[in-house]
Enzyme design. Structure first.
Site, PDB file in Angstrom:
ATOM      1  N   SER A 145       0.842  -1.195   0.000  1.00  0.00           N
ATOM      2  CA  SER A 145       0.000   0.000   0.000  1.00  0.00           C
ATOM      3  C   SER A 145       0.883   1.253   0.000  1.00  0.00           C
ATOM      4  O   SER A 145       1.679   1.444  -0.920  1.00  0.00           O
ATOM      5  CB  SER A 145      -0.955  -0.044   1.192  1.00  0.00           C
ATOM      6  OG  SER A 145      -2.008   0.890   1.035  1.00  0.00           O
ATOM      7  N   ASP A 273      -9.848  -3.497  -5.835  1.00  0.00           N
ATOM      8  CA  ASP A 273      -9.335  -2.860  -4.621  1.00  0.00           C
ATOM      9  C   ASP A 273     -10.192  -1.634  -4.309  1.00  0.00           C
ATOM     10  O   ASP A 273     -10.254  -0.700  -5.120  1.00  0.00           O
ATOM     11  CB  ASP A 273      -7.874  -2.453  -4.842  1.00  0.00           C
ATOM     12  CG  ASP A 273      -7.192  -1.900  -3.599  1.00  0.00           C
ATOM     13  OD1 ASP A 273      -7.887  -1.378  -2.708  1.00  0.00           O
ATOM     14  OD2 ASP A 273      -5.953  -1.986  -3.530  1.00  0.00           O
ATOM     15  N   HIS A 301      -8.100  -5.003  -1.057  1.00  0.00           N
ATOM     16  CA  HIS A 301      -6.906  -4.253  -0.672  1.00  0.00           C
ATOM     17  C   HIS A 301      -6.091  -5.089   0.308  1.00  0.00           C
ATOM     18  O   HIS A 301      -6.447  -5.231   1.474  1.00  0.00           O
ATOM     19  CB  HIS A 301      -7.282  -2.917  -0.039  1.00  0.00           C
ATOM     20  CG  HIS A 301      -6.093  -2.024   0.180  1.00  0.00           C
ATOM     21  ND1 HIS A 301      -5.475  -1.355  -0.853  1.00  0.00           N
ATOM     22  CD2 HIS A 301      -5.382  -1.725   1.300  1.00  0.00           C
ATOM     23  CE1 HIS A 301      -4.454  -0.662  -0.379  1.00  0.00           C
ATOM     24  NE2 HIS A 301      -4.360  -0.877   0.922  1.00  0.00           N
TER      25      HIS A 301
END
Length: 341
Positions: A145, A273, A301
Site C-alpha cells: 500500500s 481494490d 486491498h
C-alpha cells in the site's frame, strides 16, 4: 498472479476486511522479532524489527538472503501482511527486516515530521543501510500500500542506482495515483469505514506531534478534519514540504516514474481494490521494460484470502516472494494450499 477467491468471500470489500481481521496469517507460530533502533541523519529515529530464528543460527552459518517489508498507512510489523511475509521468510530460511515508518512502531518519533506516501529518501536510506549490513547476499524489497508507492517512487527516482541496494522490488496494492486513491477512500462506504479507521490513529498522533512542537500546525483545523484530504492539507503536506494536498498527491505518486525504474519491479494491483480505482492503474505502455504488472480481477486491498474458512493470507506473499526470488537468483517453494482459492 492467478488468484481465485474462495466462494465464501465475494467482492472487494469483503476481500479487504475479512483477511485483515480473521484469516490465518502464519502456518506455524507467530513470528518473533528483534528490534533495533536506528538514529536517522536528521536526529530522529526509526525502529526496525528483524525476524528472530529459534534457535539462533551459529556464527559460522552462511548469510541468509534478506527480504525487506515496508508496511502501509498506519501499519507495522504486526500487520496481517507483515506477519505473513515474515512467516514465509522463516520457511524459506531468509532473513527478514520490517522497518517502521516514523511514529508507527508504538512510540512517537522526535522530529517535527512524520511519514508520507512519497518518502523515497527514507526508503533509500533504509535500503542502503541494510545492504551495507548484509553484503553479498540477495536483497529483495516489498512495499505494501503506502509502502509500495514509496518504494516504487524511490526506484524511479534513482533509476539504475537502485541496483546498488536491491536485486528486485515489489509493490502490493500501492495507490500509484494518490489523487485517485485519496478521492476513492473519501467516498461512500470507504469514507464511513476505512477513512474513519485511519483518522482514529492519525489525528491523536498528530496531536502528540503538536505537543512536542507547539505551533507546528493549526490544532483547530486538524480537529475539524473529517477525511484524509483535509488531514493531509493540515498535517502531511505542509510538514513534508508540499504546498497542499493536491501538490502532495501529485508529486508523491509513483505512477509517473514507473518508466524510469531500472531494477526488476513487480506491481500487484487487484482490479477490485476499494482504495485503488481500476481506471487509475498503469497500463503496460506506461511502464518501463523492467516493470511487470499483475492486475488480477480479485483480491481486495491486501486481502487475497484463500482456502477454507477462515482462510489464510499466504497466497499473495508466496506469489510475490516467488517472483522476487526468481529475479534474485534464488530457489523457493510455494505451499500447495497457497496457490488456490
Amino acid at each position: 498472479m492467478n488468484y481465485r477467491p474462495p466462494r465464501w468471500l465475494p467482492g472487494g470489500q469483503l476481500q479487504t476486511i475479512w483477511p485483515a481481521l480473521y484469516s490465518r496469517r502464519v502456518f506455524g507460530s507467530k513470528p518473533g522479532y528483534l528490534r533495533q533502533r536506528w538514529d536517522t541523519p536528521d536526529g530522529d529515529f526509526i525502529d526496525v524489527d528483524f525476524l528472530r530464528y529459534e534457535p539462533a543460527a551459529p556464527a559460522s552459518a552462511a548469510p541468509r538472503p534478506l527480504l525487506v517489508v515496508f508496511h502501509g498507512l498506519e501499519g507495522s510489523s504486526r500487520s496481517h501482511y507483515s506477519e505473513a511475509f515474515a512467516d514465509l521468510a522463516r520457511e524459506q530460511g531468509w532473513a527478514c527486516a520490517l522497518p517502521h515508518f516514523r511514529g508507527c512502531s508504538g512510540e512517537i518519533n522526535r522530529a517535527p515530521r512524520a511519514y508520507h506516501s512519497g518518502d523515497h529518501a527514507e526508503i533509500g536510506w533504509i535500503l542502503a543501510r541494510l545492504r551495507s549490513a548484509h553484503p553479498g547476499v540477495p536483497l529483495m524489497a516489498v512495499g505494501v500500500s503506502l509502502g509500495g508507492n514509496a518504494l516504487l517512487r524511490w526506484a524511479g527516482e534513482v533509476g539504475a542506482h537502485a541496483a546498488q541496494s536491491v536485486d528486485a522490488v515489489a509493490a502490493v496494492c500501492a495507490p500509484l495515483d494518490l489523487a485517485a486513491g485519496g478521492h476513492a477512500i473519501g467516498r461512500g462506504f470507504n469514507r464511513q469505514v476505512y477513512n474513519r479507521m485511519f483518522m482514529r490513529t492519525l489525528v491523536p498522533k498528530a496531536l502528540q506531534k503538536l505537543g512536542q512542537h507547539p505551533g507546528l500546525f493549526d490544532r483547530r483545523a486538524l480537529l475539524s478534519a473529517r477525511d484524509l484530504y483535509a488531514f493531509d492539507n493540515v498535517f502531511t503536506a505542509p510538514l513534508h514540504g508540499f504546498r497542499n494536498t493536491e501538490d502532495y498527491w501529485s508529486r508523491a505518486s509513483a505512477k509517473p516514474l514507473l518508466d524510469a525504474i531500472r531494477v526488476p519491479a513487480l506491481v500487484v494491483n487487484p482490479r477490485n481494490d476499494p482504495f485503488v480505482p481500476a481506471a487509475s492503474l498503469p497500463r503496460q505502455h506506461e511502464v518501463g521494460s523492467h516493470v511487470t504488472l499483475w492486475q488480477p480481477a480479485h483480491g481486495g486491498h491486501v486481502g487475497f484470502a484463500s482456502g477454507r474458512l477462515p482462510g489464510h493470507v499466504r497466497a499473495m506473499p508466496d506469489a510475490v516472494a516467488g517472483w522476487l526470488a526468481g529475479r534474485a537468483g534464488l530457489q523457493t517453494g510455494v505451499r500447495a494450499e497457497s496457490a488456490h482459492g
